[in-house]
Design an enzyme around this catalytic site. Sequence first.
Site, PDB file in Angstrom:
ATOM      1  N   ARG A   1       0.444  27.217 -36.152  1.00 55.25           N
ATOM      2  CA  ARG A   1      -0.142  26.054 -35.264  1.00 55.25           C
ATOM      3  C   ARG A   1      -1.161  25.173 -36.364  1.00 55.25           C
ATOM      4  O   ARG A   1      -0.634  24.208 -36.870  1.00 55.25           O
ATOM      5  CB  ARG A   1      -0.523  26.305 -34.025  1.00 55.25           C
ATOM      6  N   ASP A   2      -2.181  25.666 -36.018  1.00 53.53           N
ATOM      7  CA  ASP A   2      -3.293  24.797 -37.054  1.00 53.53           C
ATOM      8  C   ASP A   2      -2.984  24.925 -38.509  1.00 53.53           C
ATOM      9  O   ASP A   2      -3.219  23.898 -39.258  1.00 53.53           O
ATOM     10  CB  ASP A   2      -4.487  25.807 -37.089  1.00 53.53           C
TER      11      ASP A   2
ATOM     12  N   CYS B   1      -7.231  19.731 -39.251  1.00 51.39           N
ATOM     13  CA  CYS B   1      -6.839  19.136 -37.982  1.00 51.39           C
ATOM     14  C   CYS B   1      -6.776  17.663 -38.671  1.00 51.39           C
ATOM     15  O   CYS B   1      -7.534  16.991 -39.290  1.00 51.39           O
ATOM     16  CB  CYS B   1      -8.060  19.227 -37.096  1.00 51.39           C
TER      17      CYS B   1
ATOM     18  N   ASN C   1      -8.162  27.006 -42.413  1.00 53.69           N
ATOM     19  CA  ASN C   1      -8.900  27.865 -41.601  1.00 53.69           C
ATOM     20  C   ASN C   1      -9.291  29.024 -42.693  1.00 53.69           C
ATOM     21  O   ASN C   1      -8.817  29.491 -43.715  1.00 53.69           O
ATOM     22  CB  ASN C   1      -7.850  28.781 -40.586  1.00 53.69           C
TER      23      ASN C   1
HETATM   24  P1  HMG Z   1      -2.207   9.402 -25.703  1.00 55.23           P
HETATM   25  O1  HMG Z   1      -1.321   8.774 -26.887  1.00 55.23           O
HETATM   26  O2  HMG Z   1      -3.744   9.095 -25.905  1.00 55.23           O
HETATM   27  O3  HMG Z   1      -1.929   8.801 -24.340  1.00 55.23           O
HETATM   28  O4  HMG Z   1      -1.717  10.833 -25.612  1.00 55.23           O
HETATM   29  P2  HMG Z   1      -0.978   8.882 -23.191  1.00 55.23           P
HETATM   30  O5  HMG Z   1      -1.155  10.290 -22.300  1.00 55.23           O
HETATM   31  O6  HMG Z   1      -0.755   7.632 -22.518  1.00 55.23           O
HETATM   32  O7  HMG Z   1       0.536   8.936 -24.007  1.00 55.23           O
HETATM   33  C1  HMG Z   1       1.017   8.252 -25.011  1.00 55.23           C
HETATM   34  C2  HMG Z   1       2.601   8.685 -25.563  1.00 55.23           C
HETATM   35  O8  HMG Z   1       2.260  10.124 -25.660  1.00 55.23           O
HETATM   36  C3  HMG Z   1       3.755   8.664 -24.275  1.00 55.23           C
HETATM   37  O9  HMG Z   1       4.635   8.537 -25.071  1.00 55.23           O
HETATM   38  C4  HMG Z   1       3.604  10.090 -23.676  1.00 55.23           C
HETATM   39  O10 HMG Z   1       4.681  10.312 -23.210  1.00 55.23           O
HETATM   40  C5  HMG Z   1       3.053  10.939 -25.128  1.00 55.23           C
HETATM   41  P3  HMG Z   1       5.471   6.936 -25.217  1.00 55.23           P
HETATM   42  O11 HMG Z   1       5.461   6.586 -24.004  1.00 55.23           O
HETATM   43  O12 HMG Z   1       4.209   6.261 -25.910  1.00 55.23           O
HETATM   44  O13 HMG Z   1       6.541   7.314 -26.119  1.00 55.23           O
HETATM   45  N1  HMG Z   1       2.704  12.177 -24.578  1.00 55.23           N
HETATM   46  C6  HMG Z   1       3.000  13.367 -25.027  1.00 55.23           C
HETATM   47  N2  HMG Z   1       3.980  13.608 -25.707  1.00 55.23           N
HETATM   48  C7  HMG Z   1       4.328  14.975 -25.809  1.00 55.23           C
HETATM   49  N3  HMG Z   1       3.519  15.936 -25.241  1.00 55.23           N
HETATM   50  C8  HMG Z   1       2.535  15.480 -24.440  1.00 55.23           C
HETATM   51  C9  HMG Z   1       2.179  14.149 -24.327  1.00 55.23           C
HETATM   52  N4  HMG Z   1       1.269  13.686 -23.591  1.00 55.23           N
HETATM   53  C10 HMG Z   1       1.349  12.219 -23.702  1.00 55.23           C
HETATM   54  N5  HMG Z   1       1.774  16.611 -24.044  1.00 55.23           N
HETATM   55  C11 HMG Z   1      -2.469  13.228 -26.105  1.00 55.23           C
HETATM   56  C12 HMG Z   1      -2.658  12.129 -25.256  1.00 55.23           C
HETATM   57  C13 HMG Z   1      -3.451  14.418 -26.048  1.00 55.23           C
HETATM   58  C14 HMG Z   1      -1.084  13.849 -25.800  1.00 55.23           C
HETATM   59  C15 HMG Z   1      -2.512  12.750 -27.610  1.00 55.23           C
HETATM   60  O14 HMG Z   1      -3.751  12.306 -27.989  1.00 55.23           O
HETATM   61  C16 HMG Z   1      -2.282  13.812 -28.679  1.00 55.23           C
HETATM   62  O15 HMG Z   1      -1.264  14.472 -28.832  1.00 55.23           O
HETATM   63  N6  HMG Z   1      -3.277  14.332 -29.527  1.00 55.23           N
HETATM   64  C17 HMG Z   1      -3.146  15.244 -30.517  1.00 55.23           C
HETATM   65  C18 HMG Z   1      -3.945  16.146 -30.332  1.00 55.23           C
HETATM   66  C19 HMG Z   1      -3.738  17.452 -31.366  1.00 55.23           C
HETATM   67  O16 HMG Z   1      -2.672  18.043 -31.497  1.00 55.23           O
HETATM   68  N7  HMG Z   1      -4.785  17.710 -32.318  1.00 55.23           N
HETATM   69  C20 HMG Z   1      -4.719  18.685 -33.330  1.00 55.23           C
HETATM   70  C21 HMG Z   1      -5.123  19.944 -32.624  1.00 55.23           C
HETATM   71  S1  HMG Z   1      -6.815  20.303 -31.980  1.00 55.23           S
HETATM   72  C22 HMG Z   1      -7.369  21.027 -33.424  1.00 55.23           C
HETATM   73  O17 HMG Z   1      -6.721  21.312 -34.505  1.00 55.23           O
HETATM   74  C23 HMG Z   1      -8.668  21.775 -33.175  1.00 55.23           C
HETATM   75  C24 HMG Z   1      -8.626  23.374 -32.905  1.00 55.23           C
HETATM   76  O18 HMG Z   1      -8.030  23.990 -33.989  1.00 55.23           O
HETATM   77  C25 HMG Z   1     -10.200  24.232 -32.984  1.00 55.23           C
HETATM   78  C26 HMG Z   1     -10.872  23.381 -34.028  1.00 55.23           C
HETATM   79  O19 HMG Z   1     -10.438  23.688 -35.291  1.00 55.23           O
HETATM   80  O20 HMG Z   1     -12.011  23.152 -33.630  1.00 55.23           O
HETATM   81  C27 HMG Z   1      -7.889  23.701 -31.609  1.00 55.23           C
HETATM   82 MG    MG Z   2      -8.887  24.588 -36.074  1.00 53.54          MG
END
Ligand code: HMG
Ligand code: MG
Length: 297
Positions: free
Chosen positions: A13-14, A238, A247
């Site tokens: 994943r990450d 990220c 990581n």
């Molecule tokens: P959004 O664009 O802010 O707003 O999504 P929305 O809710 O209005 O949705 C817009 C579009 O996204 C729509 O599709 C929804 O259907 C779709 P459209 O009508 O434009 O075709 N949508 C989704 N599609 C699939 N699965 C879903 C989903 N929800 C909405 N669940 C959202 C909000 C959170 C989904 C978006 O901002 C997003 O996907 N962000 C990506 C976040 C991410 O994956 N970041 C990386 C991981 S976090 C990380 O790495 C940190 C960690 O490792 C810890 C650390 O290192 O600190 C965990």
């Molecule tokens: Mg991370």
Amino acid sequence: MNDRVTLVEMGPRDGLQNEPHLLPLPLRVELVERLWHSGLTRIEVAAFVSAKRVPQMADSAALLAALPRHAGLRLGALVPNEQGLKAALAAGVQEIGLFTACSEGFTLANIGVGVEESLARFAPLASEARRHGIRVRGYLSTVIACPYDGITRPKRVAQLAARLLDLGCNEISLGDTIGVGTPGSVAPMLDAVLGEVPAGQVAVHFHDTYGQALANLLPALERGIRLIDSSVAGLGGCPYAPGASGNLASEEVVYLLQGLGLDCGVSLPSLAATGEWVSRALGRPNGSRTGRALCAK
Ligand code: HMG
Ligand code: MG
């Protein structure tokens, strides 16, 4: 001191979410299988997020459909909202990761809402997941600093960790998302969190941008934390944390734990071979020093 440490493997994943080249689905299946056969029992394999935002995770449902289930293996996936939870439940995940951060800037960039709104959103998701018998991790990013908002205060991390626990998370993973922490800043942050959350429910998630991730494990281990997020070959990063690198490499963690006489049940030669294999498959250098040393023998 409890000598058993559990690695929560982040590679699929990450590790893959920030790679410029997509790893084809059969190779992602092979990666997870190899990691399991190395002895890893908790593997985060997917993220049910927007495919437009993170195309690398677009085939998460297909991956979970293709993965064999093994007794003793827990497959996890990130879930940002109700749509993601529905997809994760349908795909048969065994653990979800709800993810927010200590800072507004990163939370807005990452999931499109602020910290308070994210917590309000998570409460019903955590209840629903637990009703289905699914375990819930709460990720708290930017525990040391945020790429947009600067330094994070330890008290802020502790307060948010306690709230994630209260809303139904089984454990809290503390993310140094941009890998800027040192033991000097990690120790007071952990002390603050451990005033609110038992050590058994805390995981550490260190990115290695400044080469401090392994050093940062020591204050965590000294304080009784036994859950470590890490990624094979040091993959990771990220897309919403500019400048952050991979990581902490799982191979480094296993080597360190062996040296400290702490057991994690992972075969280092097998893990190192997987790190080398996945690095080649991605066409990138192996990011684990331990892996490189072992594979050069
Ligand atoms: P959004 O664009 O802010 O707003 O999504 P929305 O809710 O209005 O949705 C817009 C579009 O996204 C729509 O599709 C929804 O259907 C779709 P459209 O009508 O434009 O075709 N949508 C989704 N599609 C699939 N699965 C879903 C989903 N929800 C909405 N669940 C959202 C909000 C959170 C989904 C978006 O901002 C997003 O996907 N962000 C990506 C976040 C991410 O994956 N970041 C990386 C991981 S976090 C990380 O790495 C940190 C960690 O490792 C810890 C650390 O290192 O600190 C965990
Ligand atoms: Mg991370």
